[in-house]
Motif scaffolding. Sequence first.
Motif, PDB file in Angstrom:
ATOM      1  N   LEU A 264       1.144  -1.032   0.306  1.00 62.44           N
ATOM      2  CA  LEU A 264       0.249  -0.122   0.113  1.00 62.44           C
ATOM      3  C   LEU A 264       0.998   1.437  -0.161  1.00 62.44           C
ATOM      4  N   GLY A 265       1.084   2.234  -0.839  1.00 58.60           N
ATOM      5  CA  GLY A 265       1.602   3.028  -0.877  1.00 58.60           C
ATOM      6  C   GLY A 265       0.287   4.585  -2.012  1.00 58.60           C
ATOM      7  N   PRO A 266       1.084   4.833  -1.604  1.00 54.04           N
ATOM      8  CA  PRO A 266       0.179   6.352  -1.913  1.00 54.04           C
ATOM      9  C   PRO A 266      -0.723   6.584  -3.603  1.00 54.04           C
ATOM     10  N   GLY A 267      -2.178   6.434  -3.580  1.00 56.77           N
ATOM     11  CA  GLY A 267      -3.027   6.541  -4.035  1.00 56.77           C
ATOM     12  C   GLY A 267      -4.094   5.073  -4.097  1.00 56.77           C
ATOM     13  N   SER A 268      -3.100   4.611  -2.742  1.00 53.35           N
ATOM     14  CA  SER A 268      -4.151   3.309  -2.134  1.00 53.35           C
ATOM     15  C   SER A 268      -5.172   4.453  -0.952  1.00 53.35           C
ATOM     16  N   ASP A 269      -4.826   5.339  -0.403  1.00 48.59           N
ATOM     17  CA  ASP A 269      -5.514   6.106   0.643  1.00 48.59           C
ATOM     18  C   ASP A 269      -4.491   7.129   1.261  1.00 48.59           C
ATOM     19  N   TRP A 270      -5.750   7.818   1.857  1.00 46.81           N
ATOM     20  CA  TRP A 270      -4.432   9.040   2.328  1.00 46.81           C
ATOM     21  C   TRP A 270      -3.775   9.149   3.698  1.00 46.81           C
ATOM     22  N   TYR A 271      -3.535   7.370   4.117  1.00 43.85           N
ATOM     23  CA  TYR A 271      -3.201   7.185   4.928  1.00 43.85           C
ATOM     24  C   TYR A 271      -1.366   6.607   5.111  1.00 43.85           C
ATOM     25  N   HIS A 272      -1.519   6.312   3.226  1.00 42.80           N
ATOM     26  CA  HIS A 272      -0.213   6.248   3.227  1.00 42.80           C
ATOM     27  C   HIS A 272       0.312   6.717   2.355  1.00 42.80           C
ATOM     28  N   GLU A 273       0.631   7.910   1.764  1.00 44.97           N
ATOM     29  CA  GLU A 273       1.025   8.971   0.815  1.00 44.97           C
ATOM     30  C   GLU A 273       1.914   9.339   1.308  1.00 44.97           C
ATOM     31  N   ASP A 274       3.212   8.671   2.619  1.00 44.19           N
ATOM     32  CA  ASP A 274       4.260   9.074   2.571  1.00 44.19           C
ATOM     33  C   ASP A 274       5.384   8.397   2.899  1.00 44.19           C
ATOM     34  N   HIS A 275       4.686   6.811   2.660  1.00 49.32           N
ATOM     35  CA  HIS A 275       5.407   5.365   3.481  1.00 49.32           C
ATOM     36  C   HIS A 275       4.513   4.087   2.869  1.00 49.32           C
ATOM     37  N   VAL A 276       5.401   3.604   2.826  1.00 44.59           N
ATOM     38  CA  VAL A 276       5.129   2.287   1.445  1.00 44.59           C
ATOM     39  C   VAL A 276       4.579   1.320   2.859  1.00 44.59           C
ATOM     40  N   HIS A 277       3.478   0.479   2.660  1.00 42.53           N
ATOM     41  CA  HIS A 277       3.208  -0.896   3.996  1.00 42.53           C
ATOM     42  C   HIS A 277       3.857  -1.619   2.977  1.00 42.53           C
ATOM     43  N   LEU A 278       3.935  -2.793   3.995  1.00 40.93           N
ATOM     44  CA  LEU A 278       3.862  -3.845   3.260  1.00 40.93           C
ATOM     45  C   LEU A 278       4.022  -4.940   4.660  1.00 40.93           C
ATOM     46  N   ASP A 279       3.417  -6.397   3.970  1.00 38.43           N
ATOM     47  CA  ASP A 279       2.856  -7.305   4.906  1.00 38.43           C
ATOM     48  C   ASP A 279       3.060  -8.079   4.260  1.00 38.43           C
ATOM     49  N   LEU A 280       2.529 -10.022   5.039  1.00 39.09           N
ATOM     50  CA  LEU A 280       3.216 -11.117   4.221  1.00 39.09           C
ATOM     51  C   LEU A 280       1.748 -11.893   4.415  1.00 39.09           C
ATOM     52  N   ALA A 281       0.628 -11.106   4.439  1.00 37.29           N
ATOM     53  CA  ALA A 281      -1.147 -11.112   5.577  1.00 37.29           C
ATOM     54  C   ALA A 281      -1.379 -12.945   4.383  1.00 37.29           C
ATOM     55  N   GLN A 282      -2.254 -13.563   4.388  1.00 37.13           N
ATOM     56  CA  GLN A 282      -2.434 -14.798   3.846  1.00 37.13           C
ATOM     57  C   GLN A 282      -3.748 -14.534   3.229  1.00 37.13           C
ATOM     58  N   ARG A 283      -3.789 -14.891   2.583  1.00 31.11           N
ATOM     59  CA  ARG A 283      -5.134 -14.770   2.081  1.00 31.11           C
ATOM     60  C   ARG A 283      -5.596 -15.506   0.979  1.00 31.11           C
ATOM     61  N   ARG A 284      -6.738 -16.143   1.097  1.00 32.51           N
ATOM     62  CA  ARG A 284      -7.630 -17.404   0.245  1.00 32.51           C
ATOM     63  C   ARG A 284      -7.064 -17.194  -1.510  1.00 32.51           C
ATOM     64  N   ASN A 285      -6.915 -18.513  -1.977  1.00 32.42           N
ATOM     65  CA  ASN A 285      -6.456 -18.153  -3.414  1.00 32.42           C
ATOM     66  C   ASN A 285      -5.243 -17.870  -3.630  1.00 32.42           C
ATOM     67  N   ASP A 286      -4.068 -17.392  -2.242  1.00 26.86           N
ATOM     68  CA  ASP A 286      -3.296 -16.457  -1.911  1.00 26.86           C
ATOM     69  C   ASP A 286      -3.015 -15.168  -3.106  1.00 26.86           C
ATOM     70  N   TYR A 287      -4.207 -14.509  -2.148  1.00 27.79           N
ATOM     71  CA  TYR A 287      -5.092 -13.245  -3.665  1.00 27.79           C
ATOM     72  C   TYR A 287      -3.555 -12.223  -2.960  1.00 27.79           C
ATOM     73  N   ARG A 288      -3.513 -11.291  -4.088  1.00 28.25           N
ATOM     74  CA  ARG A 288      -2.493 -10.516  -3.423  1.00 28.25           C
ATOM     75  C   ARG A 288      -3.170  -8.529  -3.632  1.00 28.25           C
ATOM     76  N   ILE A 289      -2.611  -8.000  -2.892  1.00 32.55           N
ATOM     77  CA  ILE A 289      -3.038  -6.504  -2.785  1.00 32.55           C
ATOM     78  C   ILE A 289      -1.308  -5.684  -3.372  1.00 32.55           C
ATOM     79  N   CYS A 290      -2.081  -4.558  -4.586  1.00 32.23           N
ATOM     80  CA  CYS A 290      -0.792  -3.710  -4.816  1.00 32.23           C
ATOM     81  C   CYS A 290      -1.105  -2.929  -5.509  1.00 32.23           C
ATOM     82  N   GLN A 291      -1.208  -1.927  -4.146  1.00 35.71           N
ATOM     83  CA  GLN A 291      -1.616  -0.340  -4.722  1.00 35.71           C
ATOM     84  C   GLN A 291      -0.958   0.614  -4.289  1.00 35.71           C
TER      85      GLN A 291
END
Length: 354
Positions: A264-291
Amino acid sequence: MGFSVPDFRRKWSCRGYMSAGAAMVTAALGLSLVLAERAEARKYTSPLDIFGIAAPRPRPAVHSARIPLPRPRPDEAPKASGEAPPEPDGKPLADKPGAEKPAEAAAPPEKPVSACRLALTEEIAIAPSIPDIRGPGACGGEDLVRLEAIVLPDKRKVTVKPAAILRCTMASAIADWLRKDMAPLATSLGSTIGELDNFDSFECRGRNRVAGALLSEHGKANALDVRGIKMANGQSISLTDRTISREVREQVLHSVCSRFSTVLGPGSDWYHEDHVHLDLAQRRNDYRICQWNVWDPLPQIAPLLPAERPEEAPPREVAAKSEIKEGADDEAAGKPAADAGKSRPHKPATKKRR
């Protein structure tokens, strides 16, 4: 001289001596009886002797009788169900809790070392293990480390400031990202990585610090917020800085989106305009989020004056004459040029205030 018994008794009377002897014999017999009674009384405690003042009662001698021991059990005989195993080499076995002895608290078994912990050696990262965290709700986690520095392939250390508390798997992913992706990028820019700017790691909170929201991956020690990377030559690569080359930021974008399940970075929401969020959350069918929108770089100097008139544009006087000629043609056609060139002023509608 005549002798007679009455005369002898009258002359030599021994009645007194006989009575004294009888008294002495009586006294001796009485004393012997008293001593015998006292000796007999010593065998039994007086009921009034509550303080134990009297002489202790002598205990009769105990004669031990030899009891024959049973014959040894033959080796070929089957073992009884409740029989304890033999002691090896004559050493006694450890005490076991039984009915006669209260059971002692058993020591907790040692936790096995994970495969990630074995692989994350000091040649890859300086990440000492820390105890498991059991916070409120589902906060915390197991197999945690304190990521203090990352060792590059050339043995240089990249300091993580401040040190990040992460799960071993997340710390290992961060180390691989820096060692394999960011170190070559820094080399292409003419320097090496010196420091990783940690904006946030473990924190027991909801997503985006919103009250009542779902638990964030930060609360599980499974996320890291990165603001930038400092180079050894003093240059900094801010991941959200639009003055940095777009090509560099796109390389960082592709590297993190291929390694982490959430970016999650700029453009995802206004909470991440000044940094980039990285995690290893496990979701169904190995779904990924890259915003993360990599915006175009800002111009270095803002345009304060209008751009110069291009050379192929006609002169301004010629342009004015052409406008006058068009107005004359309109008059000849019956269209007043004044009415065509001018528009009636529009009066804004007014409302009365109530």
